[in-house]
Scaffold this active site. Structure first.
Site, PDB file in Angstrom:
ATOM      1  N   ILE A  51       0.839  -1.192   0.000  1.00  0.00           N
ATOM      2  CA  ILE A  51       0.000   0.000   0.000  1.00  0.00           C
ATOM      3  C   ILE A  51       0.880   1.251   0.000  1.00  0.00           C
ATOM      4  O   ILE A  51       0.522   2.268  -0.578  1.00  0.00           O
ATOM      5  CB  ILE A  51      -1.001  -0.006   1.173  1.00  0.00           C
ATOM      6  N   CYS A  54       1.806   2.019  -3.549  1.00  0.00           N
ATOM      7  CA  CYS A  54       0.652   2.624  -4.222  1.00  0.00           C
ATOM      8  C   CYS A  54       0.480   4.075  -3.805  1.00  0.00           C
ATOM      9  O   CYS A  54       0.204   4.949  -4.634  1.00  0.00           O
ATOM     10  CB  CYS A  54      -0.624   1.844  -3.912  1.00  0.00           C
ATOM     11  N   HIS A  55       0.686   4.345  -2.534  1.00  0.00           N
ATOM     12  CA  HIS A  55       0.579   5.708  -2.014  1.00  0.00           C
ATOM     13  C   HIS A  55       1.663   6.598  -2.632  1.00  0.00           C
ATOM     14  O   HIS A  55       1.405   7.740  -3.017  1.00  0.00           O
ATOM     15  CB  HIS A  55       0.703   5.671  -0.488  1.00  0.00           C
ATOM     16  N   ALA A  56       2.866   6.063  -2.749  1.00  0.00           N
ATOM     17  CA  ALA A  56       3.970   6.819  -3.356  1.00  0.00           C
ATOM     18  C   ALA A  56       3.666   7.142  -4.822  1.00  0.00           C
ATOM     19  O   ALA A  56       3.932   8.251  -5.300  1.00  0.00           O
ATOM     20  CB  ALA A  56       5.268   6.029  -3.243  1.00  0.00           C
TER      21      ALA A  56
END
Length: 79
Positions: A51, A54-56
Site C-alpha cells: 500500500i 501505491c501511495h507513493a
C-alpha cells in the site's frame, strides 16, 4: 518555504522559474526511481505491491500534475 507560485503572485518571475526548475529536477529523480520499480516489476522481481508503494505512486502523479498546472498559472500571472 516559498513556492514558485507564491513568487509568481508577487511578480518575482525569475525566482518562480528557478523554483520550478528545482521542482522539475526533483520530479525527474522521482520518475527515474519509478521507472526502475516498473522494470523490476516487469521482470518479476517484485512479488508483492505494498500500500505504501501505491501511495507513493499517487503522490508522484499528483506532484507531476501540480507542477504542470502551476507552470500554466504562472504564465497567466505574467500576462
Amino acid at each position: 518555504m516559498t513556492t514558485s507560485y507564491q513568487e509568481a503572485k508577487k511578480g518575482n518571475f525569475e525566482d518562480a522559474e528557478k523554483l520550478l526548475k528545482e521542482a522539475e529536477e526533483s520530479l525527474q529523480t522521482a520518475h527515474e526511481s519509478h521507472r526502475e520499480l516498473l522494470k523490476m516489476d516487469a521482470s518479476g522481481e517484485v512479488t508483492q505491491v505494498s500500500i505504501l508503494l501505491c501511495h507513493a505512486q499517487d503522490h508522484l502523479m499528483g506532484s507531476a500534475l501540480a507542477l504542470d498546472l502551476i507552470r500554466e498559472m504562472i504564465v497567466l500571472y505574467q500576462k
